[in-house]
Design a protein around this motif. Structure first.
Motif, PDB file in Angstrom:
ATOM      1  N   THR A   7       0.835  -1.195   0.000  1.00  0.00           N
ATOM      2  CA  THR A   7       0.000   0.000   0.000  1.00  0.00           C
ATOM      3  C   THR A   7       0.870   1.244   0.000  1.00  0.00           C
ATOM      4  N   GLN A   8       0.412   2.238  -0.722  1.00  0.00           N
ATOM      5  CA  GLN A   8       1.138   3.504  -0.815  1.00  0.00           C
ATOM      6  C   GLN A   8       0.191   4.642  -0.466  1.00  0.00           C
ATOM      7  N   PHE A   9       0.777   5.634   0.171  1.00  0.00           N
ATOM      8  CA  PHE A   9      -0.004   6.793   0.579  1.00  0.00           C
ATOM      9  C   PHE A   9       0.838   8.051   0.433  1.00  0.00           C
ATOM     10  N   PRO A  10       0.292   9.162  -0.095  1.00  0.00           N
ATOM     11  CA  PRO A  10      -1.062   9.247  -0.651  1.00  0.00           C
ATOM     12  C   PRO A  10      -1.100   8.682  -2.067  1.00  0.00           C
ATOM     13  N   SER A  11      -2.273   8.606  -2.650  1.00  0.00           N
ATOM     14  CA  SER A  11      -2.377   8.149  -4.027  1.00  0.00           C
ATOM     15  C   SER A  11      -2.045   9.298  -4.987  1.00  0.00           C
ATOM     16  N   HIS A  12      -2.372  10.506  -4.575  1.00  0.00           N
ATOM     17  CA  HIS A  12      -2.046  11.692  -5.358  1.00  0.00           C
ATOM     18  C   HIS A  12      -1.535  12.784  -4.423  1.00  0.00           C
ATOM     19  N   SER A  13      -0.614  13.592  -4.952  1.00  0.00           N
ATOM     20  CA  SER A  13      -0.137  14.746  -4.200  1.00  0.00           C
ATOM     21  C   SER A  13       0.204  15.863  -5.172  1.00  0.00           C
ATOM     22  N   ILE A  44       1.827  19.608  -5.091  1.00  0.00           N
ATOM     23  CA  ILE A  44       2.537  20.565  -4.242  1.00  0.00           C
ATOM     24  C   ILE A  44       3.198  21.613  -5.117  1.00  0.00           C
ATOM     25  N   GLU A  45       3.590  22.697  -4.480  1.00  0.00           N
ATOM     26  CA  GLU A  45       4.278  23.753  -5.213  1.00  0.00           C
ATOM     27  C   GLU A  45       5.786  23.527  -5.143  1.00  0.00           C
ATOM     28  N   LYS A  46       6.431  24.033  -6.136  1.00  0.00           N
ATOM     29  CA  LYS A  46       7.894  23.975  -6.161  1.00  0.00           C
ATOM     30  C   LYS A  46       8.453  24.564  -4.879  1.00  0.00           C
ATOM     31  N   GLY A  47       9.413  23.857  -4.293  1.00  0.00           N
ATOM     32  CA  GLY A  47      10.025  24.328  -3.066  1.00  0.00           C
ATOM     33  C   GLY A  47       9.437  23.703  -1.805  1.00  0.00           C
ATOM     34  N   GLN A  48       8.265  23.115  -1.932  1.00  0.00           N
ATOM     35  CA  GLN A  48       7.654  22.474  -0.780  1.00  0.00           C
ATOM     36  C   GLN A  48       8.230  21.076  -0.563  1.00  0.00           C
ATOM     37  N   THR A  49       7.822  20.494   0.539  1.00  0.00           N
ATOM     38  CA  THR A  49       8.282  19.160   0.908  1.00  0.00           C
ATOM     39  C   THR A  49       7.131  18.170   0.815  1.00  0.00           C
ATOM     40  N   ASP A  69      10.511  16.662 -10.571  1.00  0.00           N
ATOM     41  CA  ASP A  69      10.232  15.541  -9.676  1.00  0.00           C
ATOM     42  C   ASP A  69       8.850  14.952  -9.912  1.00  0.00           C
ATOM     43  N   SER A  70       8.060  15.617 -10.713  1.00  0.00           N
ATOM     44  CA  SER A  70       6.706  15.113 -11.002  1.00  0.00           C
ATOM     45  C   SER A  70       6.783  13.747 -11.666  1.00  0.00           C
ATOM     46  N   GLY A  71       5.845  12.900 -11.317  1.00  0.00           N
ATOM     47  CA  GLY A  71       5.807  11.558 -11.875  1.00  0.00           C
ATOM     48  C   GLY A  71       5.045  10.636 -10.962  1.00  0.00           C
ATOM     49  N   VAL A  72       5.051   9.371 -11.298  1.00  0.00           N
ATOM     50  CA  VAL A  72       4.408   8.369 -10.450  1.00  0.00           C
ATOM     51  C   VAL A  72       5.502   7.590  -9.726  1.00  0.00           C
ATOM     52  N   ASN A  91       0.024   0.692  -5.889  1.00  0.00           N
ATOM     53  CA  ASN A  91      -0.619   1.397  -6.998  1.00  0.00           C
ATOM     54  C   ASN A  91       0.056   2.717  -7.343  1.00  0.00           C
ATOM     55  N   GLY A  92       1.039   3.089  -6.556  1.00  0.00           N
ATOM     56  CA  GLY A  92       1.799   4.280  -6.877  1.00  0.00           C
ATOM     57  C   GLY A  92       1.243   5.551  -6.255  1.00  0.00           C
ATOM     58  N   THR A  93       2.110   6.537  -6.145  1.00  0.00           N
ATOM     59  CA  THR A  93       1.716   7.892  -5.750  1.00  0.00           C
ATOM     60  C   THR A  93       2.006   8.804  -6.919  1.00  0.00           C
ATOM     61  N   ARG A  94       0.973   9.480  -7.398  1.00  0.00           N
ATOM     62  CA  ARG A  94       1.172  10.435  -8.493  1.00  0.00           C
ATOM     63  C   ARG A  94       1.507  11.784  -7.888  1.00  0.00           C
ATOM     64  N   LEU A  95       2.734  12.227  -8.117  1.00  0.00           N
ATOM     65  CA  LEU A  95       3.201  13.508  -7.588  1.00  0.00           C
ATOM     66  C   LEU A  95       3.229  14.543  -8.694  1.00  0.00           C
ATOM     67  N   THR A  96       2.603  15.644  -8.436  1.00  0.00           N
ATOM     68  CA  THR A  96       2.619  16.773  -9.363  1.00  0.00           C
ATOM     69  C   THR A  96       3.204  17.971  -8.649  1.00  0.00           C
ATOM     70  N   VAL A  97       4.275  18.500  -9.204  1.00  0.00           N
ATOM     71  CA  VAL A  97       4.912  19.698  -8.642  1.00  0.00           C
ATOM     72  C   VAL A  97       4.618  20.855  -9.582  1.00  0.00           C
ATOM     73  N   THR A  98       3.993  21.904  -9.033  1.00  0.00           N
ATOM     74  CA  THR A  98       3.585  23.033  -9.885  1.00  0.00           C
ATOM     75  C   THR A  98       4.427  24.282  -9.595  1.00  0.00           C
TER      76      THR A  98
END
Lengths: 111, 116
Positions: free
Chosen positions: B5-11, B13-18, B86-89, B109-116
């Motif tokens: 299991t992975q958490f979160p499924s989606h995230s 965040i803004e550039k510079g955040q953790t 860093d965006s990706g799954v 199922n992966g975590t989809r990370l989107t950095v904006t």
């Protein structure tokens, strides 16, 4: 570094046809595995072939391995719409179970 | 048995955040892996734990990425500070005891990370 490279990148066939996907790799391997990924899900292990094996079957799946050419193929016979997914090969190089994957083949089976 | 299991499924965040991603492997699996897939490209290896030890971290892109597996159970992957690339799954996988070759990987199922 990338190890397995799948070919073709995308494949579209009709239900009932056979689908063949290929994988090439660069270094010596301990084993090669094929995985399937449905959209939005994790990868699911399909079949494993050891370096001393040449062919393996599992249901409608047939995998071949040619270590002299550093290549493998995955054949899905009598394809179904439910086989639509991305297929990845992965290689275990050093016996530490460190698996390396390629970019996958996107298979679409049209009903 | 429960799967990986992975958490979160989606995230998002803004550039510079953790961001901290978490993975719970299958109970009893000593091997734990992190992978990343960017925009339909290859599934790139990041690192491999055997129990709590890092067996191979050669795939970690830079020191903004920190993976831990305290106690040899669940693992976290922290990205600090996050960059657009860093965006990706991010996938986590586990397999049976260390040193057992020819062991299939079980993926989350992966975590989809989107950095904006």
């Amino acid at each position: 570094s990338q190890q397995g490279e799948e070919d073709p990148q995308a494949l579209s066939i009709q239900e009932g046809e056979n689908a063949t996907m290929n994988c090439s790799y660069k270094t010596s391997i301990n084993n090669l595995q094929w995985y399937r990924q449905n959209s939005g899900r994790g990868l699911v292990h399909l079949i494993l072939i050891r370096s001393n094996e040449r062919e393996k079957h599992s249901g409608r799946l047939r995998v071949t391995l040619d270590t002299s050419k550093k290549s493998s193929s995955l054949l899905i016979t009598a394809s179904r719409a439910a086989d639509t997914a991305s297929y990845f090969c992965a290689t275990d190089r050093g016996g530490n179970n460190d698996m390396r994957f390629g970019a996958g083949t996107r298979l679409t089976v049209k009903p | 048995e429960a799967g990986v299991t992975q958490f979160p499924s989606h995230s998002v965040i803004e550039k510079g955040q953790t961001v901290t991603l978490r993975c719970d492997p299958i109970s009893g699996h000593d091997n734990l892996y992190w992978y990343r897939r960017v925009m339909g490209k290859e599934i790139k290896f990041l690192l491999h734990f055997v129990k709590e030890s890092k067996q191979d971290e050669s795939g970690m892109p830079n020191n903004r990425f920190l993976a831990e597996r305290t106690g040899g159970t669940y693992s976290t992957l922290k990205v600090q500070p996050a960059e657009l690339e860093d965006s990706g799954v991010y996938f986590c996988a586990s397999s049976r005891r260390g040193g057992y070759t020819n062991s299939p990987l079980h993926f989350g199922n992966g975590t989809r990370l989107t950095v904006t």
